[in-house]
Design an enzyme around this catalytic site. Structure first.
Site, PDB file in Angstrom:
ATOM      1  N   PRO A  23       0.489  -1.141  -0.187  1.00  0.00           N
ATOM      2  CG  PRO A  23       0.249  -1.105   2.192  1.00  0.00           C
ATOM      3  CD  PRO A  23       0.690  -1.994   0.816  1.00  0.00           C
ATOM      4  CB  CYS A  25       0.024   7.855   0.963  1.00  0.00           C
ATOM      5  SG  CYS A  25      -0.651   6.162   2.677  1.00  0.00           S
ATOM      6  CB  ALA A  57      -3.243   3.955   4.233  1.00  0.00           C
ATOM      7  CD  GLN A 100      -1.809  -0.327   4.723  1.00  0.00           C
ATOM      8  OE1 GLN A 100      -2.257   1.352   4.478  1.00  0.00           O
ATOM      9  NE2 GLN A 100      -0.812  -0.330   5.136  1.00  0.00           N
ATOM     10  CE1 TYR A 182       0.668   8.493   9.808  1.00  0.00           C
ATOM     11  CE2 TYR A 182       0.880   6.472   8.394  1.00  0.00           C
ATOM     12  CZ  TYR A 182       0.938   7.420   8.593  1.00  0.00           C
ATOM     13  OH  TYR A 182       1.425   8.139   7.570  1.00  0.00           O
ATOM     14  NE  ARG A 230       3.049  -2.257   5.727  1.00  0.00           N
ATOM     15  CZ  ARG A 230       3.976  -1.889   4.872  1.00  0.00           C
ATOM     16  NH1 ARG A 230       3.561  -0.779   5.022  1.00  0.00           N
ATOM     17  NH2 ARG A 230       3.495  -2.311   3.843  1.00  0.00           N
ATOM     18  CG  LEU A 301      15.735   0.319   1.492  1.00  0.00           C
ATOM     19  CD1 LEU A 301      16.455   0.322   2.159  1.00  0.00           C
ATOM     20  CD2 LEU A 301      14.802   0.805   0.556  1.00  0.00           C
ATOM     21  NE  ARG A 324      11.134   5.364  -1.134  1.00  0.00           N
ATOM     22  CZ  ARG A 324      10.291   4.987   0.512  1.00  0.00           C
ATOM     23  NH1 ARG A 324      10.109   3.626   1.109  1.00  0.00           N
ATOM     24  NH2 ARG A 324      10.529   5.928   1.023  1.00  0.00           N
TER      25      ARG A 324
END
Length: 370
Positions: A23, A25, A57, A100, A182, A230, A301, A324
Site C-alpha cells: 500500500p 499513499c 491506507a 488497507q 498512526y 501491518r 528496501l 518504491r
C-alpha cells in the site's frame, strides 16, 4: 521451482505467487474520493505480475486522513468512487485486491509530503487531531485530543462500517493498519500512549484497543476472506514499542485468526534512529514468523528478484511486499519471473513483449501477429 513464484493460500484466497504491491499513499484524492489518478495507478500496478495489489491506507473517517488528499471509505461517495476502478481491474487483471484500512490519529491533518508534510493548523484549514493521549507527534505541534470512551466507540464503528463497504465492493481482503505511528500503533507504543485507564500502561492494556478493532473488522468481513494486519515491529527508540512486545501482540492476533502480519517498523516519533539498508526489516518479519508461526510479509528496501527469492526460499518470510520498487519498475513481477524461471499472468495485448529467451513467462505457449 522458484519459491517466490509458488502459490500461497490465505483463508479462501489462493495467490499464484508471493509478491504484493505494498500500500502506497498517493495523497491525490478529493474529499476522500478516488479519481482518475487512482484509476491509472491501480490499474497499472494490477498488471505488474504481483499476485496481490494492496490499496493505499484508506481512512475510515474524514479526520482519520493523514492529509486532505488521502483516500477514504466512510460514506457512499467514497465507496462509489472506487467501483469503476475495481471493475476495470477485474476486467483486465487476475491480481487479488486488498485494502488497507487506517486512521492517522495524531499524525492526521498534515500537508502532503511534497508540500512539507507538517501539521496543518486549524486556522489554516486543518482539523483537530485525536490520539490515545494529548501528546503531540512533535513538541512544536498542537496536541491531539485524547480519545474518551465515546470516541473509541466511534472509531471502532467506523472501522466496521469501512469493512462492510470493502465487502460490498468485492475486495478480496483487508489489512488493518497498525504501523508507522498512526492511531492503532499510537495505542501500542509507550511513546504516544500515556493513558492510565484500561487502554494504557501495561502491554495488555496498550494492545486492547488495536485488538478490539481487529476483532470488529474480522467479524464484519466475510469469513472466507482474509484479514491481515501491518505492524511496526519496533519504534527504533529506547523505551518504545519493540520486537518482544510485537511478538506478544502477534500471539494475540494469531488467537483471533489473523491471516498475515505485514512487518514494518518506525513512524511513531521523529527521534527514531532507523538503520536503513537492503532488507533491513526482514529480520523483524523472520522473528515474528519463527516465534508465532503466523504467515508474515517482509517489507523494506526489497528491490532485487534474487533478494526476494532468498527471503521466501529460506523461510524468513512467507511473502514480500514492494512499494518504491514497483513505482520505479511497474513490471517488476514480470522481470522477476523472467530471472527466476517463474510465470505470471498478463493480458494478451502484452504477450508480444515476452523476451525471446522466455518461452512461457506469461503461461502461453505461442502467440503472434499477422
Amino acid at each position: 521451482m522458484s519459491a517466490l513464484f509458488s502459490p500461497i493460500t490465505l483463508r479462501g484466497l489462493t495467490l499464484s505467487n508471493r509478491i504484493m504491491v505494498a500500500p502506497m499513499c498517493q495523497y491525490s484524492a478529493e474529499n476522500g474520493e478516488a479519481n482518475d489518478w487512482h484509476f491509472t495507478h491501480i490499474n497499472s500496478l494490477a498488471l505488474s505480475g504481483a499476485a496481490v495489489f494492496c490499496i493505499e491506507a484508506t481512512a475510515v473517517e474524514a479526520i482519520g486522513r493523514i492529509t486532505p488528499g488521502c483516500l477514504g471509505l466512510w460514506n457512499d461517495a467514497t465507496e462509489a468512487a472506487l467501483k469503476p476502478i475495481l471493475a476495470s481491474v477485474r476486467k483486465h487483471s487476475k491480481a487479488a485486491v486488498v485494502m488497507q484500512l487506517a486512521h492517522a490519529g495524531r499524525k492526521a491533518s498534515s500537508h502532503k509530503p511534497w508540500d512539507g508534510g507538517q501539521l496543518i493548523p486549524i486556522s489554516e484549514g486543518g482539523w483537530q487531531t485525536e490520539g490515545p493521549s494529548d501528546v503531540p507527534h512533535k513538541e512544536s505541534e498542537a496536541a491531539p485530543r485524547a480519545l474518551d470512551d465515546s470516541g473509541l466507540k466511534r472509531i471502532r464503528d467506523a472501522f466496521v462500517a469501512a469493512a462492510q463497504r470493502t465487502a460490498r465492493l468485492g475486495i478480496d481482503g483487508i489489512e488493518v493498519h497498525c504501523a508507522h505511528g498512526y492511531l492503532l500503533h499510537q495505542f501500542l507504543s509507550p511513546i504516544s500512549n500515556k493513558r492510565t485507564d484500561q487502554y494504557g500502561g501495561s502491554l495488555q492494556n496498550r494492545m486492547r484497543f488495536p485488538l478490539e478493532v481487529f476483532d470488529a473488522v474480522r467479524a464484519a468481513f466475510p469469513h472466507d476472506k482474509p484479514v491481515g494486519l501491518r505492524v511496526s515491529a519496533t519504534d527504533w527508540i529506547e523505551g518504545g514499542w519493540d520486537l518482544p512486545q510485537t511478538i506478544e501482540f502477534a500471539h494475540e492476533l494469531k488467537k483471533r485468526g489473523v491471516d498475515w502480519i505485514d512487518v514494518s517498523s518506525g513512524g511513531v516519533s521523529p527521534l527514531q534512529k532507523i538503520p536503513l539498508g537492503p532488507g533491513y526489516q526482514v529480520p523483524l518479519a523472520q522473528a515474528v514468523k519463527e516465534a508465532t508461526g503466523v504467515t508474515t510479509i517482509a517489507v523494506g528496501l526489497i528491490t532485487e528478484a534474487k533478494q526476494a527469492e532468498e527471503i521466501v526460499a529460506s523461510g524468513k518470510a512467507d511473502m514480500v511486499a514492494l512499494a518504491r520498487g514497483f513505482l520505479y519498475d511497474p513490471r517488476w513481477g514480470w522481470h522477476a519471473a523472467a530471472e527466476l524461471g517463474g510465470e505470471v499472468s498478463a493480458p494478451p495485448q502484452y504477450w508480444r513483449s515476452q523476451p525471446s529467451t522466455q518461452k512461457a513467462l506469461f503461461g502461453a505457449t505461442s502467440f503472434g501477429t499477422r
